[in-house]
Design an enzyme around this catalytic site. Sequence first.
Site, PDB file in Angstrom:
ATOM      1  N   ARG A  59       0.865  -1.183   0.000  1.00  7.92           N
ATOM      2  CA  ARG A  59       0.000   0.000   0.000  1.00  7.92           C
ATOM      3  C   ARG A  59       0.904   1.235   0.000  1.00  7.92           C
ATOM      4  O   ARG A  59       1.929   1.267   0.690  1.00  7.92           O
ATOM      5  CB  ARG A  59      -0.908   0.032   1.236  1.00  7.92           C
ATOM      6  CG  ARG A  59      -2.109  -0.899   1.168  1.00  7.92           C
ATOM      7  CD  ARG A  59      -3.142  -0.473   0.122  1.00  7.92           C
ATOM      8  NE  ARG A  59      -4.299  -1.354   0.066  1.00  7.92           N
ATOM      9  CZ  ARG A  59      -4.420  -2.421  -0.736  1.00  7.92           C
ATOM     10  NH1 ARG A  59      -3.439  -2.758  -1.553  1.00  7.92           N
ATOM     11  NH2 ARG A  59      -5.528  -3.150  -0.718  1.00  7.92           N
ATOM     12  N   GLU A  98      -3.567   7.794  -3.954  1.00  8.51           N
ATOM     13  CA  GLU A  98      -3.759   7.008  -5.155  1.00  8.51           C
ATOM     14  C   GLU A  98      -5.027   7.464  -5.865  1.00  8.51           C
ATOM     15  O   GLU A  98      -6.058   7.552  -5.192  1.00  8.51           O
ATOM     16  CB  GLU A  98      -3.894   5.530  -4.760  1.00  8.51           C
ATOM     17  CG  GLU A  98      -3.236   4.609  -5.743  1.00  8.51           C
ATOM     18  CD  GLU A  98      -3.091   3.201  -5.202  1.00  8.51           C
ATOM     19  OE1 GLU A  98      -4.051   2.443  -5.395  1.00  8.51           O
ATOM     20  OE2 GLU A  98      -2.052   2.880  -4.604  1.00  8.51           O
ATOM     21  N   HIS A 117      -1.290   0.322  -9.682  1.00  6.28           N
ATOM     22  CA  HIS A 117      -1.939  -0.656  -8.797  1.00  6.28           C
ATOM     23  C   HIS A 117      -2.497  -1.850  -9.599  1.00  6.28           C
ATOM     24  O   HIS A 117      -3.710  -2.089  -9.602  1.00  6.28           O
ATOM     25  CB  HIS A 117      -3.052   0.014  -7.971  1.00  6.28           C
ATOM     26  CG  HIS A 117      -3.297  -0.707  -6.667  1.00  6.28           C
ATOM     27  ND1 HIS A 117      -3.647  -0.077  -5.508  1.00  6.28           N
ATOM     28  CD2 HIS A 117      -3.246  -2.032  -6.359  1.00  6.28           C
ATOM     29  CE1 HIS A 117      -3.796  -0.968  -4.544  1.00  6.28           C
ATOM     30  NE2 HIS A 117      -3.557  -2.168  -5.040  1.00  6.28           N
TER      31      HIS A 117
HETATM   32  P1  NAP Z   1      -0.948 -11.470   4.641  1.00 10.45           P
HETATM   33  O1  NAP Z   1      -0.852 -12.905   4.236  1.00 10.45           O
HETATM   34  O2  NAP Z   1      -1.889 -11.077   5.716  1.00 10.45           O
HETATM   35  O3  NAP Z   1       0.541 -10.992   5.000  1.00 10.45           O
HETATM   36  C1  NAP Z   1       0.831  -9.780   5.601  1.00 10.45           C
HETATM   37  C2  NAP Z   1       2.036  -9.986   6.492  1.00 10.45           C
HETATM   38  O4  NAP Z   1       2.464  -8.720   7.001  1.00 10.45           O
HETATM   39  C3  NAP Z   1       1.770 -10.876   7.689  1.00 10.45           C
HETATM   40  O5  NAP Z   1       2.757 -11.879   7.726  1.00 10.45           O
HETATM   41  C4  NAP Z   1       1.910  -9.939   8.874  1.00 10.45           C
HETATM   42  O6  NAP Z   1       2.487 -10.558   9.994  1.00 10.45           O
HETATM   43  C5  NAP Z   1       2.883  -8.936   8.344  1.00 10.45           C
HETATM   44  N1  NAP Z   1       2.867  -7.688   9.106  1.00 10.45           N
HETATM   45  C6  NAP Z   1       1.830  -7.015   9.621  1.00 10.45           C
HETATM   46  N2  NAP Z   1       2.242  -5.927  10.266  1.00 10.45           N
HETATM   47  C7  NAP Z   1       3.591  -5.904  10.154  1.00 10.45           C
HETATM   48  C8  NAP Z   1       4.604  -5.023  10.626  1.00 10.45           C
HETATM   49  N3  NAP Z   1       4.292  -3.951  11.359  1.00 10.45           N
HETATM   50  N4  NAP Z   1       5.886  -5.316  10.312  1.00 10.45           N
HETATM   51  C9  NAP Z   1       6.205  -6.396   9.604  1.00 10.45           C
HETATM   52  N5  NAP Z   1       5.273  -7.281   9.122  1.00 10.45           N
HETATM   53  C10 NAP Z   1       3.990  -7.028   9.417  1.00 10.45           C
HETATM   54  O7  NAP Z   1      -1.333 -10.570   3.394  1.00 10.45           O
HETATM   55  P2  NAP Z   1      -0.964 -10.810   1.841  1.00 10.45           P
HETATM   56  O8  NAP Z   1      -2.036 -11.584   1.178  1.00 10.45           O
HETATM   57  O9  NAP Z   1       0.446 -11.265   1.755  1.00 10.45           O
HETATM   58  O10 NAP Z   1      -1.096  -9.292   1.320  1.00 10.45           O
HETATM   59  C11 NAP Z   1      -0.279  -8.273   1.856  1.00 10.45           C
HETATM   60  C12 NAP Z   1      -0.753  -6.900   1.416  1.00 10.45           C
HETATM   61  O11 NAP Z   1      -0.449  -6.721   0.043  1.00 10.45           O
HETATM   62  C13 NAP Z   1      -2.284  -6.689   1.469  1.00 10.45           C
HETATM   63  O12 NAP Z   1      -2.691  -6.291   2.753  1.00 10.45           O
HETATM   64  C14 NAP Z   1      -2.518  -5.617   0.430  1.00 10.45           C
HETATM   65  O13 NAP Z   1      -2.490  -4.355   1.047  1.00 10.45           O
HETATM   66  C15 NAP Z   1      -1.332  -5.764  -0.512  1.00 10.45           C
HETATM   67  N6  NAP Z   1      -1.722  -6.229  -1.862  1.00 10.45           N
HETATM   68  C16 NAP Z   1      -1.513  -5.412  -2.928  1.00 10.45           C
HETATM   69  C17 NAP Z   1      -1.811  -5.866  -4.195  1.00 10.45           C
HETATM   70  C18 NAP Z   1      -1.588  -4.999  -5.398  1.00 10.45           C
HETATM   71  O14 NAP Z   1      -2.375  -5.073  -6.330  1.00 10.45           O
HETATM   72  N7  NAP Z   1      -0.551  -4.207  -5.459  1.00 10.45           N
HETATM   73  C19 NAP Z   1      -2.365  -7.138  -4.390  1.00 10.45           C
HETATM   74  C20 NAP Z   1      -2.566  -7.921  -3.280  1.00 10.45           C
HETATM   75  C21 NAP Z   1      -2.225  -7.478  -2.007  1.00 10.45           C
HETATM   76  P3  NAP Z   1       1.616 -11.385  11.055  1.00 10.45           P
HETATM   77  O15 NAP Z   1       1.055 -12.537  10.282  1.00 10.45           O
HETATM   78  O16 NAP Z   1       2.599 -11.770  12.044  1.00 10.45           O
HETATM   79  O17 NAP Z   1       0.558 -10.440  11.520  1.00 10.45           O
HETATM   80  C1  GLV Z   2      -4.986  -5.205  -3.960  1.00 14.54           C
HETATM   81  O1  GLV Z   2      -4.317  -4.247  -3.703  1.00 14.54           O
HETATM   82  C2  GLV Z   2      -5.555  -6.040  -2.969  1.00 14.54           C
HETATM   83  O2  GLV Z   2      -5.450  -5.724  -1.779  1.00 14.54           O
HETATM   84  O3  GLV Z   2      -6.174  -7.038  -3.364  1.00 14.54           O
END
Ligand code: NAP
Ligand code: GLV
Length: 325
Positions: free
Chosen positions: A239, A268, A287
């Site tokens: 983000r 954004e 994005h």
């Molecule tokens: P996820 O599986 O929930 O992984 C997020 C990780 O971040 C978790 O391991 C969490 O740790 C860790 N975390 C939370 N707070 C933290 C901190 N302060 N310092 C270090 N690590 C921390 O989520 P995901 O599916 O991988 O997705 C991650 C993010 O990517 C989403 O929330 C979204 O905003 C973004 N995203 C963007 C796109 C795009 O189109 N660009 C697409 C998809 C996702 P814990 O498990 O220990 O809480």
């Molecule tokens: C994209 O940014 C998502 O959170 O799925």
Amino acid sequence: MSKPKVFITRRLPTQLEQLGHIATIEVWEERQPAPYKVLLKKVKTIDGLLCLLADQIDQQLIEAAGTSFKVISQMAVGYDNIDIPAATARKIPVGHTPGVLTDATADLTWALLMAAARRVVEADRFARGGQWRTWEPNLLLGPNITGATLGIVGFGRIGQAIARRAKGFDMKIFYTSRHRCDQELEKVLGVEFTAFERLLQESDFVTIHTPLLDETYHLFGDRQFELMKQSAIVINTARGAIIDPEALYTALTSGQIAGAAIDVTDPEPIPTDSPLLSLDNLIITPHIGSASLQTREKMANMAIANLIAGLKGERLPHCVNPKVY
Ligand code: NAP
Ligand code: GLV
């Protein structure tokens, strides 16, 4: 009995037939998001909302929802645009779409990492701009990717998918996250858990995969960029607001870091007069992390499945706030 009414805030890349059997559907057909005022009016009369990350679903909007309003289903994994405590207080379940977009987002992250390192966007501009005169020993040089050190900040689904890709490039891989993951998994992925500061100091590439939370807002500011190698490249597909944009501009123009590639900005979309747009050592994509054909269809279907479950009063298959049950 009349069917429940749902509002879908944009045209989706899938069929709505199944949903149409059980609900009356209204779709916002414009390319731009429905104005907040429109959403505020809609929620008073609908039973379910299918929204996107560009929609602001705040406390005021949730509190304005009518008494028959049962579910918010977001077509995204991140849900920082939704006031979850306000939804929970009204016992409204919120759905999201984890998992199905992990690989597509990791692929785009990898594309950005490689493009930034090997200056692909600059090179394309150079070739099209008529500057390509001959083969030059010093033209558009960038750092090695193979064998470099990668720092992954946030080691959930996408962070781990990045580690799997990095392993194929023989990288030394550090990660930091709120919790250390299973040590067997660390071994399989070939990763080392480390403190945020050390990761910043020792990585050639730093890639961000945390959600946007109060504690990750501007997690990357002046101090973090100062700790990094001057040759480092930062990638952000999580983000925009996890990076302070002014600090990023300073770091990129003062030589504190070598480059960056971002799929997300703060705000954004990025304002057309943002100074960041003038930098050659920054790549920006709009994005598109999850934007593969197959992934977007799966996300839409998953969001519809969450919506249908909510309308039927069933537990959402992918619920952000299970406290409501
Ligand atoms: P996820 O599986 O929930 O992984 C997020 C990780 O971040 C978790 O391991 C969490 O740790 C860790 N975390 C939370 N707070 C933290 C901190 N302060 N310092 C270090 N690590 C921390 O989520 P995901 O599916 O991988 O997705 C991650 C993010 O990517 C989403 O929330 C979204 O905003 C973004 N995203 C963007 C796109 C795009 O189109 N660009 C697409 C998809 C996702 P814990 O498990 O220990 O809480
Ligand atoms: C994209 O940014 C998502 O959170 O799925």
